[in-house]
Design a protein around this motif. Structure first.
Motif, PDB file in Angstrom:
ATOM      1  N   GLY A 181       0.795  -1.226   0.000  1.00  0.00           N
ATOM      2  CA  GLY A 181       0.000   0.000   0.000  1.00  0.00           C
ATOM      3  C   GLY A 181       0.830   1.279   0.000  1.00  0.00           C
ATOM      4  N   LEU A 182       0.120   2.371   0.171  1.00  0.00           N
ATOM      5  CA  LEU A 182       0.715   3.706   0.146  1.00  0.00           C
ATOM      6  C   LEU A 182       1.884   3.798   1.115  1.00  0.00           C
ATOM      7  N   THR A 183       2.940   4.424   0.700  1.00  0.00           N
ATOM      8  CA  THR A 183       4.199   4.675   1.446  1.00  0.00           C
ATOM      9  C   THR A 183       5.110   3.456   1.521  1.00  0.00           C
ATOM     10  N   CYS A 184       4.654   2.306   1.018  1.00  0.00           N
ATOM     11  CA  CYS A 184       5.441   1.080   1.194  1.00  0.00           C
ATOM     12  C   CYS A 184       6.471   0.880   0.092  1.00  0.00           C
ATOM     13  N   ASN A 207       7.968  -3.859   3.245  1.00  0.00           N
ATOM     14  CA  ASN A 207       6.931  -3.896   4.299  1.00  0.00           C
ATOM     15  C   ASN A 207       6.288  -5.268   4.399  1.00  0.00           C
ATOM     16  N   LYS A 242       6.927  -7.733   7.489  1.00  0.00           N
ATOM     17  CA  LYS A 242       5.855  -7.666   8.500  1.00  0.00           C
ATOM     18  C   LYS A 242       4.570  -8.394   8.109  1.00  0.00           C
ATOM     19  N   TYR A 274       2.217  11.785   0.594  1.00  0.00           N
ATOM     20  CA  TYR A 274       2.367  10.339   0.800  1.00  0.00           C
ATOM     21  C   TYR A 274       1.435   9.534  -0.106  1.00  0.00           C
ATOM     22  N   SER A 318      -4.702  -2.533   0.798  1.00  0.00           N
ATOM     23  CA  SER A 318      -5.091  -1.133   0.653  1.00  0.00           C
ATOM     24  C   SER A 318      -4.902  -0.679  -0.800  1.00  0.00           C
ATOM     25  N   MET A 319      -3.976   0.263  -1.095  1.00  0.00           N
ATOM     26  CA  MET A 319      -3.721   0.586  -2.498  1.00  0.00           C
ATOM     27  C   MET A 319      -3.313  -0.686  -3.259  1.00  0.00           C
ATOM     28  N   TRP A 325      -8.657   9.124  -1.908  1.00  0.00           N
ATOM     29  CA  TRP A 325      -7.353   8.655  -2.393  1.00  0.00           C
ATOM     30  C   TRP A 325      -7.402   8.384  -3.899  1.00  0.00           C
ATOM     31  N   PHE A 365      -9.144   4.339   7.909  1.00  0.00           N
ATOM     32  CA  PHE A 365      -9.339   4.621   6.489  1.00  0.00           C
ATOM     33  C   PHE A 365     -10.679   4.075   6.005  1.00  0.00           C
ATOM     34  N   HIS A 405      -5.653  -0.813  10.317  1.00  0.00           N
ATOM     35  CA  HIS A 405      -5.231  -0.941   8.921  1.00  0.00           C
ATOM     36  C   HIS A 405      -3.792  -1.465   8.793  1.00  0.00           C
ATOM     37  N   TYR A 433      -0.028  -3.662   9.583  1.00  0.00           N
ATOM     38  CA  TYR A 433       0.503  -4.996   9.318  1.00  0.00           C
ATOM     39  C   TYR A 433       0.224  -5.988  10.443  1.00  0.00           C
TER      40      TYR A 433
HETATM   41  N1  LIG Z   1       1.345   8.087   6.361  1.00  0.00           N
HETATM   42  C1  LIG Z   1      -0.031   8.039   6.051  1.00  0.00           C
HETATM   43  C2  LIG Z   1      -0.560   6.633   6.159  1.00  0.00           C
HETATM   44  C3  LIG Z   1       0.131   5.677   5.276  1.00  0.00           C
HETATM   45  C4  LIG Z   1      -0.315   4.249   5.551  1.00  0.00           C
HETATM   46  O1  LIG Z   1      -0.989   3.951   6.493  1.00  0.00           O
HETATM   47  N2  LIG Z   1       0.047   3.369   4.651  1.00  0.00           N
HETATM   48  C5  LIG Z   1      -0.377   2.006   4.770  1.00  0.00           C
HETATM   49  C6  LIG Z   1      -1.100   1.616   3.517  1.00  0.00           C
HETATM   50  S1  LIG Z   1      -2.508   2.674   3.320  1.00  0.00           S
HETATM   51  C7  LIG Z   1      -3.142   2.316   1.769  1.00  0.00           C
HETATM   52  O2  LIG Z   1      -2.557   2.026   0.808  1.00  0.00           O
HETATM   53  C8  LIG Z   1       0.823   1.105   4.997  1.00  0.00           C
HETATM   54  O3  LIG Z   1       0.836  -0.041   4.639  1.00  0.00           O
HETATM   55  N3  LIG Z   1       1.853   1.664   5.635  1.00  0.00           N
HETATM   56  C9  LIG Z   1       3.115   0.996   5.875  1.00  0.00           C
HETATM   57  C10 LIG Z   1       3.208   0.181   7.133  1.00  0.00           C
HETATM   58  O4  LIG Z   1       4.250  -0.491   7.297  1.00  0.00           O
HETATM   59  O5  LIG Z   1       2.281   0.186   7.956  1.00  0.00           O
HETATM   60  C11 LIG Z   1      -0.800   8.936   6.990  1.00  0.00           C
HETATM   61  O6  LIG Z   1      -0.142   9.679   7.648  1.00  0.00           O
HETATM   62  O7  LIG Z   1      -2.040   8.852   7.017  1.00  0.00           O
END
Ligand SMILES: N[C@@H](CCC(=O)N[C@@H](CSC=O)C(=O)NCC(=O)O)C(=O)O
Length: 307
Positions: free
Chosen positions: A55-58, A62, A66, A99, A152-153, A186, A250, A284, A286
């Protein structure tokens, strides 16, 4: 392009390879993780492959570190591929500003709007370039047996890639997927940026709740979402007020909309089995994914090992 192996790490009796290769579709070096279960070195039989889209930011790390998919994958004899979520370092103006757009947020689409066409081509990378490169380099992988999952994404990526490519993947499942991106903040931001505001048809082509309406034949999809309401096998109950307290922020913000996907699947035919499990108390993160990872690998194994 061939892969460089930058690390080999023992995991659940198999090996996690940290890989890098130059990708044409994304115009940059792409990093990823590949888990090879113990069966890949102890047997002459080719092993099936499960793609996990993050997902987002990964990055590809990840899920590998995890997500705990290796636990069941090692027992079932399934390789797991953990790709990155976007191209990196393309110097596209604005790619590191937010992000939820640009770096770490490729949304598994091929951008058609400038300046993102430069390398934001994650759809082509995941569906064509990466599998081709993997099957050329790792002869023990079975290119005719692929499944896909994601978070997620990445859940959006898994559902849309599966639905857009009938027959290419044996199964799909998802953890807390963005299920109807054309109707959530999103998705609207990403599709506006990568396709343009006026490209509504293009938006629909990457929306799981739209794509499932066109699917011909049976479906067997597993989706887990953290929340406190029970849904099962398309038996849909839409809560008038999303539950408060623990759960997935989310989901509560309307970013995931899994009910819309189940509703669309249900309306498109009785043979569309979507098992949507709302998991009480989980968030949401891991911790949620790792808790249910075995079930998702089992779901893939049911299809990958069937014939
Ligand atoms: N930084 C963001 C939140 C980003 C977040 O929660 N990313 C999730 C996926 S969300 C949908 O694609 C994620 O997997 N993060 C990585 C992890 O290791 O948890 C904010 O500030 O809201």
């Amino acid at each position: 392009m061939p892969f460089e192996t930058t690390a080999t790490i023992a995991s659940f009796g198999g090996k996690l390879l940290k890989l890098a290769h130059k990708a044409t579709s994304t115009s940059c070096e792409m990093k990823l993780n590949l888990y090879l279960p113990p069966q890949s070195s102890s047997s002459d039989k080719k092993i099936p492959v499960l793609f996990y889209l993050a997902g987002l930011t990964c990055t590809g790390d990840n899920g590998a570190e995890k997500g705990f998919l290796q636990h069941a994958a090692s027992k079932k004899g399934i390789a797991v591929v953990y790709p990155d979520t976007s191209p990196r370092g393309l110097q596209v103006e604005g790619e590191d500003v937010a992000y939820d757009f640009g770096s770490g947020a490729g949304f598994y689409v091929d951008a058609t709007k400038e300046p993102w066409t430069k390398g934001y081509k994650m759809y082509t990378y995941i569906t064509e370039e990466l599998p081709k490169a993997l099957f050329e380099s790792f002869k023990q992988l079975d290119g005719s047996r692929m499944s896909i999952t994601g978070h997620s994404m990445g859940g959006h990526g898994a559902l849309t890639i599966f639905l857009k490519n009938p027959g290419k993947y044996r199964s799909v499942s998802a953890f807390a997927p963005i299920s109807n991106p054309i109707n959530c903040p999103w998705g609207e931001k990403a599709f506006k940026g990568y396709f343009g505001e006026d490209q509504q048809q293009k938006w629909k082509e990457h929306d799981a709740s739209e794509l499932v309406k066109q699917w011909k034949g049976p479906l067997d999809i597993l989706i887990d979402v953290p929340q406190t309401t029970i849904y099962f096998n398309s038996q849909l109950t839409i809560p008038s007020h999303p539950a408060q307290g623990t759960g997935d922020n989310f989901y509560k913000q309307g970013q995931l909309l899994p009910e819309n996907f189940v509703k669309a699947a249900k309306e498109s035919g009785d043979d569309k089995k979507v098992e949507l499990r709302m998991q009480p108390d989980y968030d949401h993160s891991y911790f949620f994914i790792s808790t249910f990872a075995d079930d998702h690998v089992e779901h893939a194994a049911k299809h990958l090992l069937a014939w």
